[in-house]
Enzyme design. Structure first.
Site, PDB file in Angstrom:
ATOM      1  N   PRO A  74     -18.149  -4.972  65.227  1.00  0.00           N
ATOM      2  CA  PRO A  74     -17.123  -5.575  64.379  1.00  0.00           C
ATOM      3  C   PRO A  74     -15.781  -4.865  64.547  1.00  0.00           C
ATOM      4  O   PRO A  74     -15.740  -3.640  64.703  1.00  0.00           O
ATOM      5  CB  PRO A  74     -17.660  -5.373  62.959  1.00  0.00           C
ATOM      6  CG  PRO A  74     -19.106  -5.045  63.124  1.00  0.00           C
ATOM      7  CD  PRO A  74     -19.224  -4.354  64.435  1.00  0.00           C
TER       8      PRO A  74
ATOM      9  N   THR B  46     -15.897   1.683  55.538  1.00  0.00           N
ATOM     10  CA  THR B  46     -15.673   3.132  55.678  1.00  0.00           C
ATOM     11  C   THR B  46     -15.504   3.849  54.349  1.00  0.00           C
ATOM     12  O   THR B  46     -15.238   5.033  54.327  1.00  0.00           O
ATOM     13  CB  THR B  46     -14.393   3.406  56.482  1.00  0.00           C
ATOM     14  OG1 THR B  46     -13.325   2.705  55.848  1.00  0.00           O
ATOM     15  CG2 THR B  46     -14.535   2.944  57.898  1.00  0.00           C
TER      16      THR B  46
ATOM     17  N   GLU C  44     -20.135   1.507  58.290  1.00  0.00           N
ATOM     18  CA  GLU C  44     -19.365   1.652  59.525  1.00  0.00           C
ATOM     19  C   GLU C  44     -19.791   0.687  60.633  1.00  0.00           C
ATOM     20  O   GLU C  44     -19.851   1.042  61.806  1.00  0.00           O
ATOM     21  CB  GLU C  44     -19.401   3.109  60.009  1.00  0.00           C
ATOM     22  CG  GLU C  44     -18.885   4.072  58.937  1.00  0.00           C
ATOM     23  CD  GLU C  44     -18.585   5.474  59.445  1.00  0.00           C
ATOM     24  OE1 GLU C  44     -18.820   5.736  60.622  1.00  0.00           O
ATOM     25  OE2 GLU C  44     -18.105   6.289  58.632  1.00  0.00           O
TER      26      GLU C  44
ATOM     27  N   ARG D  16       3.707  10.830  66.005  1.00  0.00           N
ATOM     28  CA  ARG D  16       2.772  11.387  66.977  1.00  0.00           C
ATOM     29  C   ARG D  16       3.081  10.851  68.371  1.00  0.00           C
ATOM     30  O   ARG D  16       3.043  11.587  69.349  1.00  0.00           O
ATOM     31  CB  ARG D  16       1.330  11.061  66.624  1.00  0.00           C
ATOM     32  CG  ARG D  16       0.411  11.622  67.694  1.00  0.00           C
ATOM     33  CD  ARG D  16      -1.025  11.535  67.341  1.00  0.00           C
ATOM     34  NE  ARG D  16      -1.571  10.222  67.601  1.00  0.00           N
ATOM     35  CZ  ARG D  16      -2.850   9.927  67.448  1.00  0.00           C
ATOM     36  NH1 ARG D  16      -3.684  10.860  67.026  1.00  0.00           N
ATOM     37  NH2 ARG D  16      -3.299   8.731  67.693  1.00  0.00           N
TER      38      ARG D  16
ATOM     39  N   TYR E  76      -5.645  16.989  53.070  1.00  0.00           N
ATOM     40  CA  TYR E  76      -5.292  16.327  54.310  1.00  0.00           C
ATOM     41  C   TYR E  76      -4.554  17.308  55.203  1.00  0.00           C
ATOM     42  O   TYR E  76      -3.596  17.928  54.766  1.00  0.00           O
ATOM     43  CB  TYR E  76      -4.386  15.142  53.973  1.00  0.00           C
ATOM     44  CG  TYR E  76      -4.442  14.073  55.002  1.00  0.00           C
ATOM     45  CD1 TYR E  76      -5.465  13.141  54.990  1.00  0.00           C
ATOM     46  CD2 TYR E  76      -3.486  14.009  56.011  1.00  0.00           C
ATOM     47  CE1 TYR E  76      -5.527  12.164  55.963  1.00  0.00           C
ATOM     48  CE2 TYR E  76      -3.551  13.035  56.969  1.00  0.00           C
ATOM     49  CZ  TYR E  76      -4.575  12.110  56.951  1.00  0.00           C
ATOM     50  OH  TYR E  76      -4.649  11.145  57.906  1.00  0.00           O
TER      51      TYR E  76
END
Lengths: 675, 653
Positions: free
Chosen positions: B229, B311, B363, B510, B573
């Site tokens: 998926p 998720t 997942e 990034r 994080y």
């Protein structure tokens, strides 16, 4: 099966020889020394004591005032938890317990003051210059330490041979502008009114010798140490051996404090902890004859200021030089890699005290042994140490030329076993200067060198004569003991070969087990130590190992018999203890009675001419022998009373070790001394 | 990955990117202007993108087959956002950071608040932080070279049957490659380098509704085809990577066409939505009716509802709206065993273990989520940003802990460490007026000189309040009062906004880094309060040390923030980036360091993941994380639901 064991170990040997070689080689690279007294002799001590002192701290933290530190400790979750717990158990109000905690902390805490340190810096400069020729420090070690202090919390772990140790450590750190450590000291110093407070102000904190069951004390103490460590306020210093070694052998490490300083790493409170082994070697120990007397049962003088003043007399003597070697910092993180799973600490609140898990316990134990081994490895050995080893094997004395010749030979052997020798001059010169320095222990009459026996003043009883002689022997033994760690493994192998040549590994393993209270033998390292012993003996050509055998070579005789002689006093000591337990000890022997009883048993044997080994009189050896027998289940303790199992011959199969012991004692080892 | 919020987004779909006008919804009563649209300040989403609507076009492909190879393709020309997005980097093709000829950084395009602006301090920050230089470029491959894509292994029978259903599909290289990856560093790095792919999906299918999915899954079972998926493609756990050992035909099931809100129930405040809808579209469509879900993971521009479910995603404003598991009322999913769903929409049930929790976080290993009933809320009347400066990270954490204890956290509260604060500042656009400049200087003087904050220590908490005006103001005061007891100083709305800006442009940044030999990534964890500080410090130190040991020549950037607060802990994080000049294999080095960092997290009491998921990247730690029995339970569910491993992406277990 014993035979299989030998086979197995031989098989391992091929692999391990190389490993051992690699392991030991880096240790051969040792730093050079600088004499820090040299500068002191050439410049003003006052200026030195008053100079600018601005050490760099861990990650640039600002130093913490003693009072602030106390507050942090008293307000910690850790302490509050225990206070509430104790309060619930005892029914006392938490406030009262809190007050108690505060009192304990007051009694314990250091009050480091730079002014006091400066006083000490001044006074010690004067004293050191009088007492010692040199105080040598490896500066590279200092640089490594400086680096380590900035990166991680540091724990200094010096060897402990003298009261001087911790003053000396602080003195050196001050000299090199390093952060002054806080030092865990025994409560006995507090008895010295003025001096105790001086020590406190130079960074010592005081802990009771035993507080096993006292939860509150333990909590205050461990939180105090951890707070200093976590915040990196100062390096923590303590003695792994727990007390001064009276015999100059390293003592079996104590784990309490080590557990405390390592735990913050496991709990993730610090990234790493660096353990820095420090080896302090004295050419001549200040407490030399004091120790010997203590070992012979003369009680240790209580620490007192007046006692200290009386001891001024020692200021008039020459104590040679001191070598202080700061070892490579050992990262607890690297050591624990793969051995301890830190996430097992995830499921329990970190502020609740908890007994360390088995995995952790064995890691800490292992670490402690490794550190003591590192201390041993970096101990500087003076020529006298080798001479003393030779003299003790020749109690009746030696020709000076023979002694010199043998010293040369032994030096070669020691060097090839990676001993850290300090040999400042050609051997002949070194021998004579050593004899001069230790004239209290050895005398040269004509060409003959022998141990000095305390001068008989007027008529003495045979017991007094014996005592004096024993003091000489034990003092001398304390120097020989310094080299034992170098020779221990091959020496045990040599003994095993001479006595049970067909089951060498088994015999080695038995000796290893039996002596593990007396020497630093890392738990579980039997095979590795055996391999190392084989490797070293093969390396020096004393034995060959064709196929699966270990055979002495033609040139191996002197080496093996020297090794045999080296361990003989220990074998005999253990034998005497066994004999005493078998023959004399009554059923109700208590621990308290044990030492005097063995001592008088040994004295009888010596006076009767049946025993020539004086080291048996050492309470240290007696204690170690008993501990070994208890550990090996040859003796059992029932409510503080010993019950001996070494009863005559019949031995149950489960006590096969004891059976071997019996064999060794009865038939094996040099029976000539026991008639 | 440099993106917060759920990044996996497996099963679902996008509205043809239409208007992103939900972001421009008028918020009644922001502080400065009564009718200021939300994207007027730094909110970074699209402002206005006009695109043709999809519907009603004939299904055909007018492209000529390349190099004479037969291409099976009945797809429509435009599938989801593929055409307007980069194939080898983050986000929209027209939006990117670059250093212009004057050496100044600028952000191209028109979609974001920062678009078209120059950022004068970014270059200095970039060069000083990484020891990098704008002279050392490491440009990406411009065009996908078809020769690096392995030829498709098609299952002919499956293709024939599929054609009969009329469901669009394709086996063009571009379509397949686009769905062969998520946004892990190694995935993007390989795309940029033009490396040969080991395994990509052999074809892509675009079901249009639940029934299409049922048909596809049935056919896949019948012909033993592997299904993966695909939703928004924002995974950062290697979850979308095709297992190289897979020999069956791999079909990427792209849910982007299932993007409708099927119904909205204002009585019960729930909406029934197809799971392929992309976050920003869902929010825009609901806003049109005066509602929102309030679920705003940082990836919401691109990630899909199905991906969030698959998720266990977490949104920025979870303090008000909850995480995905709190928002979901009903899930419909297609598995090889059939369709799984509940029989009612009761708000809570006691009917054995909640079967939703087999699907949440699965997942893509059990099936495809097709429809979700989700809570909705009226759009809040008033929204206000804010920020607080603390002298030290420790003080900030203590404040957040207290806020959590008093359960008065605003919609969002985050604490950025000092490095991130400076990073955020480097993104300040050129200041035009002398007055603003003066005010800025004055503020800085006040904080660093008068209040004695060390600029190299101070940290900033960013806040977002939502609700009716009066309550927001009350709430604001309460939080600022708590902050004050920890030495915090209110630092204005602008700093708050800039803090959130960073999260949305970080992935674009990034790409800029990768143009100049800097690799970067982010990762996250959750941890009990008492371990927050220690974990942050130890993980950073571990990264620095590992980089050093692995020959990274310049000190890496390690930065962290506390992004979510809970009663008993927080979500942390991390950003991690380094200059890789002089390294033979920067990606490998990066992976080793990330691995070590994860071990450090676990050793310090952190979880394996708070919201990114496990994917294939963190599989190795599953056993330690949930115990052998736990793994066994999950395996037995997989065994029952999908015995042939049709959903063979091999995530999780």
């Amino acid at each position: 099966h014993p035979h299989q064991a030998t086979q197995m170990s031989n098989y391992c040997l091929n692999i391990l020889v190389f490993v051992t070689l690699q392991q030991r080689d880096p240790m051969l690279k040792r730093d050079c020394f600088e004499d820090i007294l040299e500068e002191r002799r050439n410049s003003s001590d006052l200026k030195y004591a008053l100079r600018c002192y601005a050490p760099v701290l861990y990650k640039g933290v600002t130093p913490c005032k003693a009072n602030m530190l106390k507050n942090i400790v008293l307000q910690s979750d850790q302490l509050h938890y225990v206070i509430n717990q104790v309060s619930q158990e005892s029914g006392e109000a938490p406030d009262i317990i809190q007050e108690e905690a505060s009192v304990i902390l007051e009694e314990m805490a250091h009050r480091l003051q730079i002014s006091t340190v400066r006083c000490f810096a001044f006074a010690l400069s004067k004293a050191f210059k009088t007492l010692f020729q040199h105080v040598c420090v490896n500066e590279e070690g200092i640089q490594r330490l400086q680096q380590a202090i900035q990166e991680h919390p540091v724990v200094l772990l010096p060897s402990h041979r003298s009261y001087m140790d911790f003053l000396l450590m602080s003195y050196i750190l001050y000299t090199y502008d390093l952060a002054l450590p806080v030092i865990a000291a025994g409560m006995d110093f507090m008895g010295m009114k003025f001096v105790g407070e001086m020590l406190r102000m130079s960074g010592a904190f005081f802990i009771r010798r035993s507080f096993g069951g006292d939860k509150l004390y333990w909590a205050v103490f461990s939180e105090y140490v951890k707070t200093m460590l976590r915040n990196g306020f100062a390096p923590i210093e303590f003695f792994l051996e727990g007390t001064r070694s009276r015999t100059c052998k390293s003592l079996t490490p104590k784990l309490g404090l080590l557990n405390i300083v390592i735990e913050p790493f496991f709990k993730g409170e610090v990234f790493d902890v660096n353990l820095v082994p420090v080896s302090i070697s004295y050419e001549r120990i200040l407490e030399e004859s004091l120790y010997a007397r203590e070992l012979l049962g003369v009680p240790k003088p209580k620490e007192s200021t007046s006692g200290l003043l009386k001891a001024r007399r020692i200021l008039s003597e020459d104590y040679g030089s001191i070598h202080v070697y700061f070892g490579q910092p050992v990262s607890v993180r690297s050591l624990a890699q793969g051995k301890v799973n830190r996430s097992t600490y995830n499921l329990f609140p970190r502020h609740i005290p908890r007994k360390p898990m088995e995995e952790t316990q064995s890691f800490v134990n292992d670490t402690a042994y490794r550190i003591v081994r590192l201390q041993e490895d970096n101990m500087v050995l003076k020529p006298w140490v080798l001479m003393a080893s030779l003299l003790l094997q020749n109690l009746e004395g030696l020709e000076l030329s023979v002694l010199t010749e043998q010293t040369v030979w032994l030096r070669g052997l020691a060097l090839s076993y990676a001993a850290f020798l300090d040999w400042p001059a050609p051997t002949a010169k070194v021998v004579s200067s050593s004899l001069a320095l230790h004239r209290g222990l050895a005398c040269v009459s004509g060409d003959r060198v022998s141990l000095v026996v305390g001068e008989p003043l007027g008529p003495v009883t045979p017991e007094e004569a014996l005592f004096n002689r024993a003091v000489s022997v034990l003092s001398c033994a304390s120097y020989r003991n310094q080299v034992l760690h170098v020779f221990l493994r091959p020496a045990m192998l040599a003994v095993a070969m001479l006595h049970l040549s067909d089951e060498v590994y088994n015999c080695f393993s038995f000796l290893w087990d039996m002596f593990s209270n007396d020497f630093i033998l890392c738990p579980g390292d039997t095979v590795q130590d055996f391999e190392e012993a084989c490797y070293l003996l093969v390396k020096t050509g004393a034995v060959q190992m064709p196929q699966q055998d270990i055979v002495m070579t033609d040139i191996g005789q002197p080496t093996l018999s020297f090794f045999n002689g080296l361990l003989e006093p220990f074998l005999q000591g253990y034998q005497v203890v066994c004999r005493y337990l078998c023959e004399e000890a009554s059923e109700g022997l208590t621990e308290k009675q044990y030492i005097p009883a063995v001592r008088s048993f040994a004295v009888k044997l010596i006076l009767a001419g049946n025993l020539r080994c004086y080291e048996v009189l050492s309470s240290d050896m007696q204690k170690n022998a008993l501990a070994a027998l208890l550990r090996m289940d040859a003796v059992r303790k029932v409510k503080n009373r010993m019950i001996s199992h070494i009863n005559q011959t019949p031995i149950s199969p489960s006590l096969s070790l004891v059976a071997v012991a019996e064999d060794l004692y009865r038939d094996g080892l040099t029976p000539s001394y026991i008639r | 990955m440099l993106f917060e919020g759920n990044r996996f987004s497996s099963p679902f779909v996008t509205v043809p990117t239409g208007f992103c006008s939900w972001l421009c919804v008028v918020h009644r009563g922001t502080t400065t202007s009564e009718t200021r649209p939300r994207c007027d300040w730094s909110f970074p989403y699209c402002q206005y993108t006009k695109e043709e609507p999809r519907c009603g076009k004939p299904i055909l492909n007018n492209r000529e087959p390349r190099r004479g190879k037969p291409i099976l393709n009945n797809r429509e020309p435009r599938r989801g956002k593929q055409e307007i997005m980069k194939w080898n980097g983050w986000g929209y093709s027209d939006s990117k950071f670059l250093f212009n000829k004057k050496g100044q950084a600028e952000f191209t395009g028109k979609r974001y608040r920062l678009s078209g602006m120059t950022l004068p301090s970014l270059q200095d920050w970039f060069e000083n932080t990484f020891g990098a230089s704008v002279k050392h470029k490491s440009p990406a491959t411009v065009i996908l070279n078809a020769s690096v894509v392995p030829p498709p292994r098609l299952n002919e029978a499956f293709v024939e049957n599929l054609k009969a259903t009329g469901i669009p599909f394709s086996n063009e290289a571009e379509d397949r490659v686009f769905r062969a990856h998520g946004h892990c560093l190694h995935e993007i790095f390989a795309l940029r380098e033009g490396k040969k792919f080991e395994r990509v999906p052999d074809m892509v299918v675009w079901p249009n509704c639940h029934n299409d999915v049922v048909k596809i899954v049935e056919l896949a079972c019948k012909h033993n085809v592997c299904l993966i998926p695909y939703g928004g493609g924002t995974s950062v756990t290697s979850a979308l990577e095709c297992p190289p050992e897979e020999t069956r035909c791999i079909v990427s099931l792209d849910t982007s066409q299932m993007n409708r809100i099927l119904w909205l129930d204002e009585n019960n405040l729930v909406a029934h939505v197809e799971a392929g809808i992309i976050g920003q579209d869902l929010e825009r469509l609901l806003n049109e009716s005066g509602y929102c879900t309030g679920h705003e993971p940082d990836s919401m521009e691109f990630s899909s509802l199905g991906g969030w479910v698959a998720t266990r995603a977490s949104g920025m404003k979870k303090n008000v709206y909850g995480n995905i598991e709190d928002l979901v009322i009903h899930i419909k999913a297609v598995t090889p065993r059939g369709v799984i769903e509940k029989s009612c929409q009761g708000p809570r049930t006691s009917t054995g273990p909640d079967i939703h929790h087999f699907i949440l976080g699965s997942e893509g290993t059990l099936g495809v989520v097709t429809e979700v009933t989700m809570k909705i809320r009226p759009i809040p009347e008033y929204q206000k940003y804010g920020s607080v400066v603390f002298p030290k990270f420790e003080a900030g954490v203590a404040c957040l802990r207290e806020v959590a204890k008093q359960r008065c956290a605003p919609a969002s509260i985050r604490l950025m460490d000092n490095k991130q604060f400076h990073f955020g500042h480097a993104l300040k656009p050129q200041v035009s007026s002398i007055f603003t400049h003066f005010v800025e200087g004055l503020k800085k003087f006040y904080i660093t000189k008068l209040k004695g904050f060390d600029p190299h220590q101070l940290v900033v908490a960013t806040l977002l309040f939502e609700g009716d005006r009066e309550r927001v103001l009350q709430h604001e005061k309460q939080v600022y009062d708590i902050a004050a007891t920890f030495g915090g100083l209110a630092a204005g709305e602008d700093n708050g906004q800039r803090g959130y800006l960073l999260t949305f442009v970080i992935a674009y940044l990034r790409d800029l880094g990768m143009d100049y030999c800097v690799v970067a990534e982010s990762f996250e964890t959750s941890v009990p309060w008492d371990r927050v500080l220690d974990l942050c410090q130890n993980v950073k130190e571990r990264i620095i040390r590992e980089c050093k040991e692995r020959g990274v020549q310049f000190q890496p950037l390690t930065s962290c923030r506390v992004t979510q607060t809970y009663d008993s802990g927080a979500c942390i994080y991390f950003y991690f980036a380094f200059n890789y000049r002089g390294l033979a294999d920067p990606v490998h080095t990066y992976e080793q360091v990330e691995h070590a960092a994860r071990e450090e997290i676990l050793a310090n009491g952190g979880s394996l993941s708070h919201h990114h998921g496990v994917g294939k990247l963190r599989k190795e730690w599953m056993k330690d994380s949930i115990s052998n029995v736990g793994v066994g339970m999950l395996k037995s569910v997989k065994e029952y639901v999908d015995p042939e491993n049709i959903f063979g992406n091999r995530n999780l277990l």
